[in-house]
Design a protein around this motif. Sequence first.
Motif, short mmCIF file in Angstrom:
data_model
loop_
_atom_site.label_atom_id
_atom_site.label_comp_id
_atom_site.label_asym_id
_atom_site.label_seq_id
_atom_site.Cartn_x
_atom_site.Cartn_y
_atom_site.Cartn_z
N THR A 150 0.83 -1.21 0.00
CA THR A 150 0.00 0.00 0.00
C THR A 150 0.86 1.26 0.00
N ARG A 169 -10.44 -10.83 4.61
CA ARG A 169 -10.90 -9.47 4.93
C ARG A 169 -9.77 -8.47 4.76
N GLU A 170 -8.55 -8.87 5.20
CA GLU A 170 -7.41 -7.95 5.04
C GLU A 170 -7.14 -7.68 3.57
N ARG A 173 -9.28 -7.90 0.99
CA ARG A 173 -10.34 -7.07 0.38
C ARG A 173 -10.22 -5.62 0.82
N SER A 174 -9.88 -5.42 2.09
CA SER A 174 -9.74 -4.06 2.58
C SER A 174 -8.63 -3.32 1.83
N ARG A 198 -9.80 -2.59 -1.77
CA ARG A 198 -10.77 -1.49 -1.78
C ARG A 198 -10.07 -0.14 -1.61
N SER A 199 -9.00 -0.12 -0.77
CA SER A 199 -8.30 1.16 -0.58
C SER A 199 -7.47 1.51 -1.82
N SER A 203 -18.13 -8.03 -2.69
CA SER A 203 -16.87 -8.79 -2.54
C SER A 203 -16.65 -9.71 -3.73
#
Length: 424
Positions: A34, A74-75, A77-78, A81-82, A92
């Motif tokens: 990121t 979840r990590e 996808r998060s 998404r960011s 999802s």
Amino acid sequence: MSRPLRRYLGVDFMGVATISASRVDLGRALARVTKAPFKPHQKLRLLRTYLLPKLTYGLVFGRLMAGSLQELDREVRSAVRSWLKFPPGVPSAYIHAPVKSGGLGIVSLSASIPSLRRQRLLALRGSSWGVARAAADLDFVRQQLAWCDRATPSAPKPSSSAEFAAALHESVDGKELRQCSESLISSQWVDWALEGIGARDYRHFHAVRVASLPTAVRCTRGSRGTTLPLCRACRSRSEHLYHVVQQCPRTHRGRILRHDAVAKQIAGALSSSGWDVERERLYHMPSDQGKKPNIVAVKPNQSCIILDVQVVNGSLDMEQTWRAKIRKYDTNDLRQAVSELKGVAPNNIRVMAATLSWRGVWCGKSATELRELGISVGVLRGITTRVLLGSYLNWWSFYRGTSLHPSLPPPPSSSSLIPRAGVG
Ligand SMILES: [Zn+2]
């Protein structure tokens, strides 16, 4: 005295037993990606082709709990998404569905790891090594197989790529992507090394592809009754993204520009392939007011094509839309008129249509026919992204436009015209 920790092929062992896959620090790896100065599509490719495959072996052979796989998902996808700046509400399934089906092709660990573990354990029975066949009957193996069954997501949660694709195509935002797999050209921009696409455009293209651009209808999801908010510009339909981009009078000019840009790209590609191209000539005919196909092209070997461009609604059967467009121009009158002007026999004229949806999904048969004319995959890929750009610009101009239905009061300040994503 504690037994020493050993690491073999990425899996931690304590003595002869595997221990929890605690060294899987996906969160830290995602945070590094990121922060790295990469474009979104480079980050997605890193995740898809390096980070997740690197984890797979340890997760298949190491000890872990089903809940930890869901946490890892979840990590992932998060982070995705960011990177793509998705507003809330993007399904999802868009992240986990295969690229060719209209998704991002990011593997779901909770869906894939139990299945891979089961395959490994069941393969023991077919092994040529007697010890491995004997191990297949151990209680440990039976317990592990039972764990795989428990850990596999059950309906309605998707548990395979095909099920993620189906979930995407059943969603409100993803139903227009169900014809994506008809032509790989529709999705190649997603994961190819298209360095020509800037980071911002790449995010905008995904926002169009998954219809996540904010509109009055989208932003009131979950907080309104059964009445959908009407279009602020024309008051004739609900303010869906489809209406904003494809129907509203306020974006009419943008649709013309997008259509003409596609016709221009096809005409240029045909010229490069040796066709003599003529654009937008009106053919007068005795039976009606005449027809003006976007392109009439002739090759020295006396073959001729009549071709028209259409950027359409992807929720309909695009092959039917494509056939309807061909029927419109495939008339004896037009064939005769073109034949007389170009000196080609009427039965040697081929009538065609370039058909793709406003979200960049090609009608498979249309893309195949264009390829047969000598138009390269690169040109068709460029048309896909041009349509996505045009659709995005239509949305952009809609919210900055001021033209209103005559019955409406003047607009408030321009800054309040653009709905904010996720505002309920
Ligand atoms: Zn409207």
